[in-house]
Design a protein around this motif. Structure first.
Motif, short mmCIF file in Angstrom:
data_model
loop_
_atom_site.label_atom_id
_atom_site.label_comp_id
_atom_site.label_asym_id
_atom_site.label_seq_id
_atom_site.Cartn_x
_atom_site.Cartn_y
_atom_site.Cartn_z
N UNK A 112 0.29 -47.08 9.86
CA UNK A 112 0.30 -47.95 11.04
C UNK A 112 0.67 -49.38 10.64
N UNK A 113 0.06 -49.86 9.56
CA UNK A 113 0.38 -51.19 9.08
C UNK A 113 1.84 -51.31 8.66
N UNK A 114 2.37 -50.25 8.04
CA UNK A 114 3.76 -50.26 7.58
C UNK A 114 4.73 -50.26 8.76
N UNK A 115 4.40 -49.51 9.83
CA UNK A 115 5.26 -49.50 11.02
C UNK A 115 5.30 -50.88 11.66
N UNK A 116 4.14 -51.54 11.76
CA UNK A 116 4.12 -52.89 12.33
C UNK A 116 4.90 -53.86 11.45
N UNK A 117 4.77 -53.68 10.14
CA UNK A 117 5.50 -54.54 9.20
C UNK A 117 7.01 -54.34 9.35
N UNK A 157 2.96 -38.62 24.42
CA UNK A 157 3.96 -39.63 24.07
C UNK A 157 4.53 -39.38 22.67
N UNK A 158 3.66 -39.01 21.73
CA UNK A 158 4.10 -38.79 20.35
C UNK A 158 5.03 -37.60 20.25
N UNK A 159 4.69 -36.50 20.94
CA UNK A 159 5.55 -35.30 20.94
C UNK A 159 6.90 -35.63 21.58
N UNK A 160 6.86 -36.33 22.71
CA UNK A 160 8.10 -36.70 23.39
C UNK A 160 8.99 -37.56 22.48
N UNK A 161 8.37 -38.46 21.72
CA UNK A 161 9.16 -39.32 20.86
C UNK A 161 9.81 -38.54 19.72
N UNK A 162 9.09 -37.58 19.15
CA UNK A 162 9.68 -36.78 18.08
C UNK A 162 10.85 -35.95 18.60
N UNK A 163 10.74 -35.44 19.82
CA UNK A 163 11.86 -34.71 20.43
C UNK A 163 13.04 -35.65 20.65
N UNK A 164 12.75 -36.88 21.10
CA UNK A 164 13.81 -37.88 21.28
C UNK A 164 14.45 -38.21 19.94
N UNK A 165 13.64 -38.37 18.90
CA UNK A 165 14.13 -38.66 17.56
C UNK A 165 15.12 -37.58 17.10
N UNK A 252 15.00 -42.35 1.64
CA UNK A 252 13.85 -42.23 2.55
C UNK A 252 12.61 -41.65 1.87
N UNK A 253 12.73 -41.25 0.61
CA UNK A 253 11.69 -40.43 -0.02
C UNK A 253 10.45 -41.20 -0.46
N UNK A 254 10.48 -42.52 -0.43
CA UNK A 254 9.31 -43.29 -0.87
C UNK A 254 8.84 -44.31 0.15
N UNK A 255 9.20 -44.10 1.42
CA UNK A 255 8.83 -45.05 2.47
C UNK A 255 7.63 -44.56 3.27
N UNK A 256 6.86 -45.50 3.81
CA UNK A 256 5.78 -45.14 4.74
C UNK A 256 6.26 -45.13 6.18
N UNK A 257 7.56 -45.40 6.39
CA UNK A 257 8.12 -45.41 7.77
C UNK A 257 9.51 -44.75 7.75
N UNK A 276 12.67 -50.21 19.50
CA UNK A 276 11.89 -49.51 20.53
C UNK A 276 11.29 -48.23 19.95
N UNK A 277 12.12 -47.50 19.17
CA UNK A 277 11.63 -46.26 18.58
C UNK A 277 10.46 -46.53 17.64
N UNK A 278 10.59 -47.54 16.80
CA UNK A 278 9.51 -47.87 15.87
C UNK A 278 8.25 -48.24 16.63
N UNK A 279 8.42 -48.92 17.76
CA UNK A 279 7.26 -49.30 18.59
C UNK A 279 6.58 -48.07 19.16
N UNK A 280 7.39 -47.14 19.70
CA UNK A 280 6.82 -45.92 20.26
C UNK A 280 6.21 -45.07 19.15
#
Length: 450
Positions: A112-117, A157-165, A252-257, A276-280
């Motif tokens: 969560x902290x990494x996404x906000x960062x 919301x989380x499931x919908x976002x993964x489908x959108x992703x 992408x193999x060592x990121x928290x986001x 927007x995606x990172x926010x969702x």
């Protein structure tokens, strides 16, 4: 002896809440953590590890549901092991379950902290993680129905976002990218990746922790598990495969986001949709974060009620009817882990607790089938004894792999277990019988009424 009204939890949860709790507990595993498995195994190596773990979870959940439906107790594996094998086994299962959920919480807080960062660079990761801890402790204390309704909203919301992703990145998928460096570490990498594959599904067993708060548990708990697992399998495989084919996966193999970074690669980091995606994306992490606090607090509550932890931790708030002291205690453990560990270390310790708990649960299932053939089983494990046997063997393989590749963390884990067992026995707790209607149903029935 029946528990006092002060320690009774409200039965308010319905199948939709259970689906949301099951998926919500786990769904953060699709957002981060799993990609660390690429770093030790490559894309194909990790795909193999994930398929093995998917089989483990299918067989485990269908077997575990038999236990949860027949013994609807907030202690989960602790209750099943106690009833099947006695106090020491109950302690081992309870310890493993506590480690599973208590350490999953700070791992998600880090993400969560990494996404906000990622969204706003000046926001520090650690302080954000601590902030989320405090907020969700308050939400969980406010009431289980309120928090479960919140879970439904966040999980959808989380499931919908993964489908959108998946919809956004799928046109950019290239098989050449996915098959680049497929197994750089050979079959050893597959075993090293097992704990990160477990992260795709870890914590779904947490539905058992709210068994005492479910309406018609013997009918509704199986529904929650089965629908939840089906949802997660589709999302896990879809996200993992598609993400691995959009670029050089090693980026992408060592990121928290990894997901916001993947969207940024496809659309450009300056694109508004990326932000927007990172926010969702915070919704999926929040859903799991909230769920693991819910599950870990019920485990602390159940073990304290049984005398395995300080008794005051089984206190239930008169106003909200939630185990407030247990929730606080879990928050303290999370704060300590955030200050002392890394995301990968916390994930591995959490997974170690999970697979040991799975093994104890499957052993309990076999023993209870022989020890209590007359126990009411509203849901029976299909293909018995093969399903629980497969789950037990694969969990054992996973535990051995984790120990082999992470011997120092394993030393901490099993050293902690040894200390807990020694203290437990020195206090004479192994000689004290729990007076609990659900755990000791047969014994309670045998006591004549006055």
């Amino acid at each position: 002896m029946t528990n006092s009204n002060a320690e009774q939890l409200k039965r308010v949860l319905k199948p939709v809440h259970l689906w949301a709790i099951a998926v919500g507990l786990v769904i953060s595993g699709e957002y981060f953590g799993w990609n660390l498995g690429w770093g030790v195994s490559g894309t194909i190596g990790f795909l193999i590890a994930t398929l093995v773990i998917t089989v483990m979870y299918i067989t485990f959940i269908f077997s575990y549901t038999e236990l949860t439906a027949s013994i609807p107790h907030a202690g989960g594996a602790f209750a099943y092991a106690y009833r099947a094998m006695g106090p020491i086994a109950g302690l081992v299962a309870g310890y493993a379950t506590l480690i599973d959920f208590l350490f999953a919480t700070p791992a998600i807080a880090f993400a969560l902290g990494s996404y906000l960062h990622f969204l706003y660079q000046p926001i520090p990761v650690l302080q954000s993680a601590i902030f989320f801890n405090l907020v969700f402790i308050a939400i969980n204390i406010s009431g289980v129905k309120e928090s479960a309704t919140f879970s439904v909203f966040m999980t959808i919301l989380a499931v919908a976002e993964l489908l959108l992703f998946m919809g956004i990145i799928s046109p950019h998928f290239k098989m050449g990218n996915y098959l680049s460096h497929p197994m750089p570490f050979g079959w050893g990498g597959v075993f090293a990746a097992l704990p990160f594959a477990v992260w795709f599904y870890l914590a779904i067993e947490g539905v058992a922790m709210v068994a005492e708060e479910v309406k018609e548990p013997k009918r509704n708990i199986p529904k929650g598990y089965i629908y939840g697992l089906g949802t997660l399998i589709v999302l896990a495989l879809g996200v993992m495969i598609l993400t691995g084919g959009i670029t050089d996966w090693r980026k992408l193999s060592n990121l928290d986001y990894p997901l916001p970074e993947a969207i940024g690669i496809v659309l450009g980091k300056a694109n508004g949709l990326t932000k927007i995606f990172a926010s969702i994306g915070l919704f999926g992490l929040i859903a799991s974060f909230h769920g693991t606090i819910l599950a870990s607090s019920r485990q602390v509550f159940a073990m304290a009620r049984g005398g395995y932890l300080p008794r005051f931790l089984s206190g239930v708030s008169n106003r909200f009817k939630t185990p407030h002291w247990a929730i606080f205690a879990g928050g303290i453990v999370s704060f300590i882990a955030l200050y002392t560990g890394t995301t990968a270390q916390i994930i591995i310790i959490s997974v170690m607790g999970a697979v040991l708990m799975y093994m104890m649960s499957m052993i309990s299932l076999f023993i209870l089938r022989k020890k209590e053939p007359g126990l009411e089983r509203p849901f029976v494990s299909p293909l018995y004894p093969y399903f629980p046997a497969i789950a037990l063997i694969l969990s054992g393989v996973c535990l051995v792999a984790i120990i082999y590749y992470n011997w120092l963390l394993s030393l901490y884990f099993f050293g902690g277990l040894a200390v807990v067992i020694i203290i437990f026995m020195l206090m004479g707790k192994h000689k004290v019988r729990i007076t609990d209607d659900v755990l000791l149903e047969k014994a309670v029935v045998m006591v004549p009424t006055e």
